[in-house]
Design a protein around this motif. Sequence first.
Motif, PDB file in Angstrom:
ATOM      1  N   LYS A  85      52.017  34.642  36.677  1.00  0.00           N
ATOM      2  CA  LYS A  85      51.133  33.876  37.559  1.00  0.00           C
ATOM      3  C   LYS A  85      51.521  34.196  38.987  1.00  0.00           C
ATOM      4  O   LYS A  85      52.649  33.947  39.407  1.00  0.00           O
ATOM      5  N   ASN A  87      50.558  33.485  42.874  1.00  0.00           N
ATOM      6  CA  ASN A  87      49.829  32.676  43.846  1.00  0.00           C
ATOM      7  C   ASN A  87      49.754  33.444  45.152  1.00  0.00           C
ATOM      8  O   ASN A  87      50.781  33.907  45.668  1.00  0.00           O
ATOM      9  N   THR A  93      44.715  32.503  42.814  1.00  0.00           N
ATOM     10  CA  THR A  93      45.741  32.625  41.784  1.00  0.00           C
ATOM     11  C   THR A  93      45.343  33.730  40.827  1.00  0.00           C
ATOM     12  O   THR A  93      44.212  33.784  40.369  1.00  0.00           O
ATOM     13  N   VAL A 137      40.044  31.669  39.588  1.00  0.00           N
ATOM     14  CA  VAL A 137      41.234  32.436  39.238  1.00  0.00           C
ATOM     15  C   VAL A 137      40.791  33.826  38.798  1.00  0.00           C
ATOM     16  O   VAL A 137      39.781  33.997  38.135  1.00  0.00           O
TER      17      VAL A 137
END
Length: 145
Positions: A85, A87, A93, A137
């Motif tokens: 993941k 950011n 994201t 996302v």
Amino acid sequence: MQQLLDLVVNKIMEKKTVPAEQTKKQKIFSIIGLCVALLIFGGYPLMNKYREANPIDRQCTIESAEVFNDSSGTGGISTSGTELKINTTDCGTIYVDHSVTPKKSYQDMADELNQYQGQRVTLIFPPFQLPGTRDTVLTGYGYRL
């Protein structure tokens, strides 16, 4: 009368059944169904190969990176997976579950990206993406330093 009845029975017995031919409408629907099946079973693997062969680079400013364990399921069937993941301030994201970056663990990749916090790094994306299940996302393939 009996002779007439015998004659009718003989004619009925001699009659051969002819298979019903498709109407024009049925033929069109059969052809359309075949084309849809070919697109689904042939198009999806071709689309994935194209996506992997033609990635897009995008400059993004790294906020943080972490290993993300995703699990879900209902009715006794569950799935789980590990993703990276990332950011970012300007790209949102990004979840990486299929990396084209040299073979590293997701933890090694997260540690490496965290060294570049506040800096712009080239992230790798597929040329097009289908809508995901997460809000705003993106799914990425990894990064290049």
